[in-house]
Motif scaffolding. Structure first.
Motif, PDB file in Angstrom:
ATOM      1  N   ALA A   1       9.218  30.132  -3.909  1.00  0.00           N
ATOM      2  CA  ALA A   1       9.460  31.492  -3.426  1.00  0.00           C
ATOM      3  C   ALA A   1       8.414  31.888  -2.385  1.00  0.00           C
ATOM      4  CB  ALA A   1       9.450  32.471  -4.598  1.00  0.00           C
ATOM      5  N   ASP A   2       7.157  31.555  -2.642  1.00  0.00           N
ATOM      6  CA  ASP A   2       6.081  31.883  -1.695  1.00  0.00           C
ATOM      7  C   ASP A   2       6.313  31.186  -0.357  1.00  0.00           C
ATOM      8  OD1 ASP A   2       4.798  33.460  -3.573  1.00  0.00           O
ATOM      9  OD2 ASP A   2       3.401  31.878  -4.207  1.00  0.00           O
ATOM     10  N   ALA A   3       6.691  29.913  -0.400  1.00  0.00           N
ATOM     11  CA  ALA A   3       6.911  29.161   0.833  1.00  0.00           C
ATOM     12  C   ALA A   3       8.066  29.742   1.626  1.00  0.00           C
ATOM     13  CB  ALA A   3       7.172  27.688   0.505  1.00  0.00           C
ATOM     14  N   LEU A   4       9.155  30.080   0.946  1.00  0.00           N
ATOM     15  CA  LEU A   4      10.316  30.637   1.632  1.00  0.00           C
ATOM     16  C   LEU A   4       9.970  31.950   2.317  1.00  0.00           C
ATOM     17  CD1 LEU A   4      13.160  29.912  -0.944  1.00  0.00           C
ATOM     18  CD2 LEU A   4      12.876  28.865   1.301  1.00  0.00           C
ATOM     19  N   PHE A   5       9.242  32.828   1.619  1.00  0.00           N
ATOM     20  CA  PHE A   5       8.948  34.126   2.215  1.00  0.00           C
ATOM     21  C   PHE A   5       7.837  34.044   3.251  1.00  0.00           C
ATOM     22  CE2 PHE A   5      11.769  35.808  -0.902  1.00  0.00           C
ATOM     23  CZ  PHE A   5      12.247  36.961  -0.300  1.00  0.00           C
ATOM     24  N   ASP A   6       6.959  33.051   3.135  1.00  0.00           N
ATOM     25  CA  ASP A   6       6.004  32.836   4.222  1.00  0.00           C
ATOM     26  C   ASP A   6       6.760  32.468   5.501  1.00  0.00           C
ATOM     27  OD1 ASP A   6       3.880  33.399   2.624  1.00  0.00           O
ATOM     28  OD2 ASP A   6       3.265  31.308   2.308  1.00  0.00           O
TER      29      ASP A   6
ATOM     30  N   SER B   1       9.040  34.269  10.831  1.00  0.00           N
ATOM     31  CA  SER B   1      10.203  33.979  11.682  1.00  0.00           C
ATOM     32  C   SER B   1      10.411  35.030  12.762  1.00  0.00           C
ATOM     33  CB  SER B   1      11.469  33.889  10.825  1.00  0.00           C
ATOM     34  OG  SER B   1      11.832  35.172  10.319  1.00  0.00           O
ATOM     35  N   GLY B   2       9.758  36.188  12.610  1.00  0.00           N
ATOM     36  CA  GLY B   2       9.935  37.258  13.584  1.00  0.00           C
ATOM     37  C   GLY B   2      11.070  38.198  13.257  1.00  0.00           C
TER      38      GLY B   2
ATOM     39  N   VAL C   1       9.897  27.364   9.165  1.00  0.00           N
ATOM     40  CA  VAL C   1       9.722  26.393   8.077  1.00  0.00           C
ATOM     41  C   VAL C   1       8.956  25.175   8.588  1.00  0.00           C
ATOM     42  CG1 VAL C   1      10.936  24.800   6.541  1.00  0.00           C
ATOM     43  CG2 VAL C   1      11.737  27.159   6.764  1.00  0.00           C
ATOM     44  N   TRP C   2       9.330  24.718   9.777  1.00  0.00           N
ATOM     45  CA  TRP C   2       8.682  23.536  10.344  1.00  0.00           C
ATOM     46  C   TRP C   2       7.184  23.768  10.581  1.00  0.00           C
ATOM     47  CZ3 TRP C   2       9.265  18.601  10.629  1.00  0.00           C
ATOM     48  CH2 TRP C   2       8.549  17.851  11.559  1.00  0.00           C
TER      49      TRP C   2
ATOM     50  N   PRO D   1       2.363  25.236   6.550  1.00  0.00           N
ATOM     51  CA  PRO D   1       1.396  24.198   6.193  1.00  0.00           C
ATOM     52  C   PRO D   1       2.091  22.988   5.557  1.00  0.00           C
ATOM     53  CG  PRO D   1       0.591  26.351   5.528  1.00  0.00           C
ATOM     54  CD  PRO D   1       2.009  26.547   6.006  1.00  0.00           C
ATOM     55  N   ARG D   2       1.532  21.810   5.761  1.00  0.00           N
ATOM     56  CA  ARG D   2       2.180  20.580   5.307  1.00  0.00           C
ATOM     57  C   ARG D   2       2.536  20.629   3.823  1.00  0.00           C
ATOM     58  NH1 ARG D   2      -0.577  14.957   6.694  1.00  0.00           N
ATOM     59  NH2 ARG D   2       0.109  15.683   8.752  1.00  0.00           N
ATOM     60  N   GLU D   3       1.666  21.191   2.998  1.00  0.00           N
ATOM     61  CA  GLU D   3       1.926  21.236   1.556  1.00  0.00           C
ATOM     62  C   GLU D   3       3.207  22.009   1.253  1.00  0.00           C
ATOM     63  OE1 GLU D   3      -0.243  22.851  -2.541  1.00  0.00           O
ATOM     64  OE2 GLU D   3      -1.376  22.704  -0.666  1.00  0.00           O
ATOM     65  N   GLN D   4       3.401  23.135   1.954  1.00  0.00           N
ATOM     66  CA  GLN D   4       4.610  23.927   1.722  1.00  0.00           C
ATOM     67  C   GLN D   4       5.846  23.228   2.285  1.00  0.00           C
ATOM     68  OE1 GLN D   4       3.393  27.807   3.375  1.00  0.00           O
ATOM     69  NE2 GLN D   4       3.525  28.610   1.291  1.00  0.00           N
TER      70      GLN D   4
END
Length: 393
Positions: free
Chosen positions: A316-321, A326-327, A349-350, A353-356
């Protein structure tokens, strides 16, 4: 016929024709109007009473604590239109309000107890509004998710947290407002609003639950596994009414009781809008649940069952980051922005950070594996059915 057609064509008052599921559907959209400028919140008696030391003062304070009502038709004020209509389809909400205000069935409903709570820091989005017909009934409408992202973060976090701040807001609201409105209670909402209506009712006191005539959850997500048991739902018996469109996505998320299926001719994602649902003779037209919707439900539930809460939170954190970078200003801009908005999200998404990035890639693979397992079971089941049929022919 669709919802606005029903509102415009059904001119019978509630004295002449009882409250129905389509009426409930209409009012779930009416509560997607920001009416704070006209309809007050649930009053608090405690402060006023504590300042009154005489019998007359206490009586006056109690009288003043009652909600100041207004009619639904009074909401049509163009000076407030710019910020008045909420959700992903504000234009449809505006058309719906015009139809309701013109309708002899709806225009004299009395509105009271309007509450809105939005918090960006502790992601919270809650709204509710009461609609009363004389002393006969009150419909308690809980707002669905608005366009700003806090409400959408709440929706996603339900998968791992179970309950969110809006759930407690809904429970408190139902208890408080029930002291100020007449008649039996119908609680309902669309999308997240239906989830909140069901939660508030299941968690209500015996005194409030006795007044509940029906709970209406229209294409509403369920709850995290284990939050409610079958015995919890049995307390409400046949008063729970869940409805989903044929290609439901939102209404098939998480755990919930079985739902009635309504026909919609719209594209899959647009079927979430109740303005696409089909109505005949004052009733929703029954349809058949699409196999793809059932598959999404089973796949996500299977993935959640084998994934710990910490990992779900990280997803969830990665998606919302990604969403925040995204603007896109809000969910409406993201979901209605077409290919450019989707491309911005994929770019975001691309650039995580690599971990996410690795986490989201792993989750995509895990969901693919779940889908493959389900497909394999379907193939085996189909072959077994064909073999059985051939053996008996």
């Amino acid at each position: 016929m669709q919802l606005i057609d029903y509102i415009e064509q059904n001119t019978a008052t509630f004295d002449e024709q009882p409250f129905s599921e389509v009426d409930a559907l209409a009012l779930t959209q009416a509560c997607m109007v920001d009416a704070r400028w006209l309809v007050p919140d649930v009053p608090s008696e405690s402060d006023a009473l504590s300042r009154s030391h005489t019998l007359l003062g206490r009586l006056l304070a109690r009288a003043a604590s009652k909600c100041t009502p207004t009619r639904l038709v009074d909401l049509v004020r163009a000076e407030h239109f710019e910020h008045m209509f909420l959700g992903l389809v504000p234009g449809d909400i505006k058309r719906c309000l015009y139809a309701l205000a013109a309708s002899p069935r709806f225009r004299d409903l009395v509105l009271s107890c309007h509450r809105m709570v939005v918090d960006d820091l502790v992601p919270t989005q809650f709204g509710a509004l009461a609609f009363s017909w004389r002393d006969a009934f009150t419909f308690v409408g809980f707002q669905g998710t608005d366009a700003p992202f806090p409400g959408w973060r709440e929706n996603v976090d339900m998968a791992w947290r179970g309950t969110m701040p809006a759930h407690e807001q809904a429970r408190i609201y139902l208890e408080e407002m029930s002291e100020h409105v007449p008649g039996v209670l119908h609680a309902g909402g669309h999308s997240k609003g239906g989830n909140l209506a069901l939660y508030a009712t299941l968690m209500s006191s015996p005194k409030v639950m006795e007044r509940i005539a029906a709970v209406w959850a229209f294409d509403a997500p369920g709850f995290a596994r284990g939050l409610f048991s079958p015995a919890d739902y049995q307390a409400l018996g046949d008063r729970v009414h869940r409805v989903v469109p044929e290609r439901s996505v939102v209404g098939m998320l998480l755990d919930a009781p079985e739902a009635k299926v309504v026909r919609s001719d719209a594209a899959p994602l647009m079927q979430h809008s109740v303005f696409t649902w089909q109505i005949e003779a004052g009733q929703l037209v029954l349809g058949t649940l699409d196999e793809g919707s059932r598959a999404v439900h089973e796949m996500l539930n299977a993935w959640l069952a084998r994934t710990d809460r910490e990992r779900v939170q990280q997803v969830a954190d990665a998606l919302f980051d990604a969403v925040e970078s995204s603007g896109c200003s809000d969910a409406r801009a993201l979901m209605m922005g077409g290919t450019p908005a989707l491309q911005r999200l994929l770019d975001a998404v691309w650039h995580l950070p690599r971990e996410q990035r690795n986490l989201l890639s792993d989750v995509a693979a895990e969901l693919g594996a779940v889908a493959w397992e389900r497909m394999g079971r379907d193939v085996v089941s189909t072959l077994a059915e064909l073999w059985s049929k051939g053996a008996t022919d």
